[in-house]
Design an enzyme around this catalytic site. Structure first.
Site, PDB file in Angstrom:
ATOM      1  N   ASP A  30       1.064  -1.239   0.081  1.00  0.00           N
ATOM      2  CA  ASP A  30      -0.129  -0.011  -0.279  1.00  0.00           C
ATOM      3  C   ASP A  30       0.976   1.594   0.122  1.00  0.00           C
ATOM      4  OD1 ASP A  30      -3.185   0.789   0.639  1.00  0.00           O
ATOM      5  OD2 ASP A  30      -2.350   1.994   1.667  1.00  0.00           O
ATOM      6  N   ASP A  81      -7.322  -8.355  -4.007  1.00  0.00           N
ATOM      7  CA  ASP A  81      -7.249  -6.665  -4.021  1.00  0.00           C
ATOM      8  C   ASP A  81      -7.425  -7.070  -5.210  1.00  0.00           C
ATOM      9  OD1 ASP A  81      -7.164  -4.921  -2.901  1.00  0.00           O
ATOM     10  OD2 ASP A  81      -5.018  -4.898  -3.064  1.00  0.00           O
ATOM     11  N   HIS A 120      -6.711  -7.805   0.789  1.00  0.00           N
ATOM     12  CA  HIS A 120      -5.479  -5.638   0.404  1.00  0.00           C
ATOM     13  C   HIS A 120      -4.698  -6.106   1.239  1.00  0.00           C
ATOM     14  CE1 HIS A 120      -4.217  -1.808  -0.963  1.00  0.00           C
ATOM     15  NE2 HIS A 120      -4.166  -1.886   0.440  1.00  0.00           N
TER      16      HIS A 120
END
Length: 301
Positions: A123, A249, A279
């Site tokens: 991320d 994801d 995710h």
């Protein structure tokens, strides 16, 4: 700049996270110092594995991976980005920019003087971490990129667009609900409480709210040129570069291909797909990730 600091008692009795925090002070501006927290476990003489979290998590995300790495004799270092975890939290949305996040973590890395780093980034941990690699490639020995990217204004997935809209319009930013929704497994109540712990109320969440809007998915956004310059370095990065995206994801699906195609160090690497991971794949498959990091280091050392 008004700076908030979460009271330490909110971090008491966290599940599987009895790690002592370490603190570094960095100068943001004249008269303004920010404190960054990090976990540092395992032998201090060992080369560090740098574990960078994203939105809206903190180093708690890596608790089981830290344990797995330490059990294998590795050193695990997991900082909390500014605005998250035990780190300081500027109170205004406009206090946060992509470039400030990069500068804050650059200063932290200079202060800790980590070298021979194995980076695992997910991320925003990748958006920031890959900029660190591009700025200081000599500090990094290898990289594992997971569910992340380094966007340069060329659009986003429908899932990201939906997330962006939600993050900017919801009156209450439901941190633990977001993490639970981005994981395949159901988090326990104690785990959800841990993700809410850094944020006593909505005033502490300016950084979490700001992050989605800072992703440069349109050409006119800030940091597009800086990310393009970073790609220029990554396209010459020949050290081992592995992708480990998960299979569930929708936000970053397919993002591994650009790294595999453009980073020389990714050539001929045994890229993996983490099965059964959302995710937040660190919540879903921590043992597999710890084993992957350990084997990657052993194979490429």
């Amino acid at each position: 700049m008004q700076v908030l600091r979460t009271a330490e008692e909110r971090f008491a009795q966290l599940p599987d996270f009895a790690y002592a925090p370490h603190y570094s002070d960095i100068a943001h501006a004249p008269g303004v110092t920010l404190r960054i927290a990090h976990i540092d476990e395992g032998p201090r003489t060992a080369a560090p594995v740098l574990l960078l979290h994203g939105e809206p998590t903190w180093s708690f995300l890596y608790r089981k991976i830290i344990a797995g790495l330490v059990a294998k004799g590795r050193r695990a270092v997991a900082p909390d980005l500014i605005g998250f975890g035990r780190s300081d939290k500027p109170a205004a949305r406009e206090d946060y920019t992509f470039e400030r996040h990069v500068r804050w973590m650059t200063d932290w890395l200079d202060a800790t003087d980590l070298r021979d780093i194995t980076l695992f980034c997910q991320d925003w941990g990748g958006l920031i971490g890959l900029r660190l690699v591009a700025a200081m490639p000599e500090r990094f020995a290898r990289v594992i990129a997971a569910n992340t990217g380094l966007p340069t204004g060329h659009g986003a997935t429908p899932a990201f667009d939906a997330w962006l809209n939600f993050s900017q319009t919801t009156p209450i930013f439901p941190t633990s609900q977001i993490v639970n929704g981005g994981s395949v497994r159901e988090l326990t109540q104690a785990e959800r409480d841990a993700y809410d712990a850094p944020f006593p109320d909505e005033t502490y969440k300016a950084g979490a709210r700001a992050f989605p809007a800072l992703v440069p998915v349109r050409p006119e956004q800030a940091s597009v040129q800086e990310n393009l310059a970073a790609w220029g370095v990554l396209e010459r990065f020949e050290k081992p570069f592995l992708t480990a995206f998960s299979d569930n994801d929708p936000i970053t699906r397919g993002g591994e291909r650009v790294f595999q195609a453009r980073v020389p160090g990714a050539k001929d690497q045994p890229h993996v797909t983490i099965a059964g991971g959302g995710h937040f794949l660190q919540e879903d498959q921590p043992e597999q990730i710890a084993a992957l990091i350990d084997s990657f280091i052993a194979r490429t050392s």
